[in-house]
Design a protein around this motif. Structure first.
Motif, PDB file in Angstrom:
ATOM      1  N   PRO A  93       0.799  -1.224   0.000  1.00 34.14           N
ATOM      2  CA  PRO A  93       0.000   0.000   0.000  1.00 34.14           C
ATOM      3  C   PRO A  93       0.821   1.258   0.000  1.00 34.14           C
ATOM      4  CG  PRO A  93      -0.029  -1.091   2.128  1.00 34.14           C
ATOM      5  CD  PRO A  93       0.652  -2.020   1.190  1.00 34.14           C
ATOM      6  N   MET A 108      -7.613   5.049  -4.449  1.00 33.65           N
ATOM      7  CA  MET A 108      -8.823   4.356  -4.090  1.00 33.65           C
ATOM      8  C   MET A 108      -9.786   4.421  -5.261  1.00 33.65           C
ATOM      9  SD  MET A 108      -9.183   6.208  -0.496  1.00 33.65           S
ATOM     10  CE  MET A 108      -9.102   7.692  -1.447  1.00 33.65           C
ATOM     11  N   ASP A 192      -9.135  -0.282   3.037  1.00 33.01           N
ATOM     12  CA  ASP A 192      -8.109  -0.623   2.057  1.00 33.01           C
ATOM     13  C   ASP A 192      -6.788   0.081   2.350  1.00 33.01           C
ATOM     14  OD1 ASP A 192      -9.938  -2.173   0.816  1.00 33.01           O
ATOM     15  OD2 ASP A 192     -10.454  -0.723  -0.741  1.00 33.01           O
TER      16      ASP A 192
END
Length: 301
Positions: A93, A108, A192
């Motif tokens: 990430p 995103m 996320d």
């Protein structure tokens, strides 16, 4: 001179020599400790530099492209049976490169809103304020965190790389327990890329409006240990275009930054260049968003 005077003189000389010797030893010890501290700091800076962050381990926010599941499936179709057996390594990430000291926060999935086919309402003109020699920090905005956002469930999901990213920083003594409490009150959801996201509503439904990440390496959070977590700064970012009203989304993000800064020790809201956020800086961001929406409207007409 009597024997007693001679003895006392010898004892005095010994004490003076001992004091001088101790002083010299103390000075040398302090110099050695100082050299060791300098070497440790230099080693830490070299390690941080090799990881792509600055001397303090801080990088700027950068959103990277993320494709849809359909595109990923078509791009990763195997050419033969051997390639189909290879496992694709997940993309981390947050990552940094040797040539760039920015924190990379993956994009995103956000949704694009098409411009409504109606004439825009006339805007009220505001007289320009007289220039000030020294700008004062912007005061907290008195606006709800649940603004009515325009959205249409029939609009497609946006898969392209964001065209504009608006960033605000909050610095101070940020304790994990306080951060988690504020994220809950502000309607953020942990999701996320191990960072917090603010969706259209506080229940976590709808598309993502903006997100919050750690300013420092590695940029993400460990939700299992966040109660004992501590950091000196976080970054809030709004990736445009979004499906909802961009100006309202930025206002919500600004309000969230101010509220978080007020809840922590030495809290302060900074702009994307890590300078104190002023009223003029906020007006400049509003202008950037309006210009972005204007160009996007022209592009799609």
């Amino acid at each position: 001179m009597s024997t007693m005077q001679i003895v006392f003189s010898i004892i005095g000389l010994v004490l003076i020599a001992a004091i001088v010797g101790h002083g010299v030893w103390t000075i040398r010890r302090n110099e050695r400790l100082q050299r060791e501290r300098v070497e440790a700091i230099e080693k830490k800076r070299r390690q941080a530099s090799s990881n792509g962050f600055d001397d303090d381990g801080v990088g700027t926010v950068r959103v990277v492209k993320r494709t849809s599941p359909q595109q990923a499936a078509s791009e990763t179709a195997p050419a033969d049976s051997d390639k189909s057996e290879q496992k694709q390594q997940p993309e981390p990430p947050i990552r940094a490169t040797a040539d760039d000291s920015d924190i990379e926060i993956p994009e995103m999935k956000v949704e694009a809103a098409e411009a409504p086919e109606r004439k825009p309402a006339p805007r009220k003109t505001v007289a320009a304020a007289a220039p000030k020699t020294v700008e004062e920090p912007l005061q907290p905005a008195q606006q709800s965190m649940d603004l009515p956002l325009e959205r249409s469930d029939d609009e497609p999901i946006l898969n392209e790389e964001p065209e504009e990213v608006i960033v605000l920083h909050v610095t101070g003594d940020i304790q994990g327990a306080v951060l988690l409490q504020q994220m809950t009150e502000l309607g953020f959801k942990f999701g996320d890329f191990d960072i917090f996201h603010r969706h259209v509503d506080t229940a976590g439904n709808g598309s993502v409006l903006f997100s919050l990440a750690n300013m420092f390496n590695p940029g993400s959070f460990n939700i299992d240990t966040i109660e004992t977590f501590q950091t000196d700064g976080v970054a809030l970012f709004l990736a445009l275009p979004i499906k909802s009203n961009s100006l309202q989304a930025f206002t919500m993000m600004h309000n969230a930054a101010v509220k978080l800064a007020n809840a922590i020790g030495r809290g302060q809201v900074l702009d994307e260049h890590r300078n104190p956020l002023t009223r003029q800086a906020v007006q400049h961001i509003h202008q950037r968003i309006r210009e972005f929406e204007r160009k996007r409207l022209i592009k799609h007409t």
